[in-house]
Write a protein that holds these residues in place. Structure first.
Motif, short mmCIF file in Angstrom:
data_model
loop_
_atom_site.label_atom_id
_atom_site.label_comp_id
_atom_site.label_asym_id
_atom_site.label_seq_id
_atom_site.Cartn_x
_atom_site.Cartn_y
_atom_site.Cartn_z
N TYR A 47 3.14 -19.26 -59.94
CA TYR A 47 2.08 -17.87 -60.09
C TYR A 47 1.59 -18.16 -61.54
N GLY A 71 -0.46 -21.28 -61.76
CA GLY A 71 -1.81 -21.02 -61.35
C GLY A 71 -2.82 -20.01 -62.09
N GLN A 72 -2.33 -19.16 -62.62
CA GLN A 72 -2.88 -18.38 -63.70
C GLN A 72 -3.52 -19.11 -64.92
N GLN A 73 -2.74 -20.29 -65.10
CA GLN A 73 -3.27 -20.97 -66.24
C GLN A 73 -4.29 -22.00 -65.89
N VAL A 74 -4.24 -22.71 -64.72
CA VAL A 74 -5.18 -23.61 -64.45
C VAL A 74 -6.15 -22.93 -63.55
N GLN A 75 -6.10 -21.84 -63.13
CA GLN A 75 -7.19 -20.82 -62.43
C GLN A 75 -7.50 -21.65 -61.07
N ARG A 76 -6.30 -22.01 -60.48
CA ARG A 76 -6.37 -22.54 -59.01
C ARG A 76 -5.19 -22.76 -58.57
N CYS A 77 -4.95 -23.16 -57.46
CA CYS A 77 -3.73 -23.17 -56.88
C CYS A 77 -3.12 -24.52 -57.45
N THR A 107 -2.37 -29.44 -59.36
CA THR A 107 -3.60 -30.68 -60.27
C THR A 107 -2.94 -31.77 -60.60
N ARG A 131 -13.64 -27.22 -57.17
CA ARG A 131 -13.48 -25.92 -56.94
C ARG A 131 -14.06 -25.56 -55.47
N GLU A 162 -8.53 -26.40 -51.72
CA GLU A 162 -7.47 -26.04 -51.96
C GLU A 162 -6.50 -25.55 -50.98
#
Length: 264
Positions: A54, A57-63, A66, A125, A130
């Motif tokens: 979680y 995910g907040q850091q990369v702003q996606r699932c 990466t 995106r 995703e």
């Protein structure tokens, strides 16, 4: 504290699960209590593992898929998830105990290595992209647990053939039950992998380009598991053959993914 700290803490609880397993296999302590503590340590590790995903995910702003490190963390998270969903059943609790070493073997090298690098180029995106990635990786969790069930199957089979039954024999699920567990996990994993492959074809139109090695790897993995299930359903492969093929297919999937992830 950062997100990697959460993942390290999760590995600590998985390591405790391994220690409890060894203690139980040696017949020390209350078996029922050790089983209960084992499940609790796996559950706490899973919560910390979830916190890592979680936060990332907040850091990369996606699932968080990466790079290779995040993917390894996601696959092992899915493996523990499947255990928690089915491992509470009678005499299947040891499935989680054998899952913990696999999780450690995959996650710890990533934490110690240099696989956690930010991609230089931005990722496209798209909900389809995703979905395709997440569902395919979750299928890897089912295949990972099938790998564990297969290893337990081979261990039980070896004891039966040698007629040298250790104290672990009565603690582990019966060989017939392990065969059923493994088959059901393979079916679940294959269904999700198929959905991921279909999603990949759809997202191909959005991304515009998938490297040829990644396409070849994905289709080869799908073909391997399709052949494995076809052989199992057609009664051509049973028991040991299915267990060995399941383990080899999972190893190929991991090694192949590592290889194609280096492709740019």
């Amino acid at each position: 504290m950062n997100d990697r700290t959460l993942l390290w803490l999760a590995q600590g609880f998985y390591l405790v699960s391994c220690a409890l397993t060894v203690r139980r296999l040696r017949g020390r302590g209350d078996a029922e209590a050790l089983q209960r503590f084992n499940f609790i340590t796996m559950a706490v590790g899973f919560l910390l593992h979830t916190g890592f995903l979680y936060w990332r995910g907040q850091q990369v702003q996606r699932c968080p898929l990466t790079n290779l490190f995040e993917t390894a963390a996601f696959v092992t998270w899915a493996a523990v998830l499947f255990y928690l969903l089915i491992g509470g059943a009678y005499r299947i609790s040891f499935l989680g105990a054998f899952t913990a070493p696999l999780v450690l073997a995959i996650c710890v090298p990533g934490l110690l290595g240099r696989a956690d690098v930010t991609r230089a180029e931005p990722l496209t995106r798209s909900a389809w992209v995703e979905f395709h990635a997440a569902i395919a990786v979750v299928s890897g969790g089912a295949f990972a647990l099938a790998f564990v069930a297969a290893a337990m199957y081979l261990w039980q089979e070896r004891q039966l053939k040698s007629r040298k039954l250790s104290s672990s024999f009565l603690l582990l699920p019966a060989i017939e039950k392990l065969d059923v567990i493994q088959f059901r996990l393979l079916v679940m994993g294959f269904a999700m992998l198929t959905a991921g492959v279909v999603g990949g074809f759809v997202s191909y139109r959005i991304v515009g380009y998938w490297p040829a090695p990644k396409i070849a790897w994905a289709l080869t993995v799908w073909g391997l598991y399709a052949a494995l299930l076809a052989g199992r359903l057609g009664q051509a492969w049973r028991g040991r053959k299915v267990a060995v093929a399941s383990m080899l297919s999972f190893v190929f999937m991991l090694v192949g993914y590592w290889g194609v992830s280096l492709w740019r």
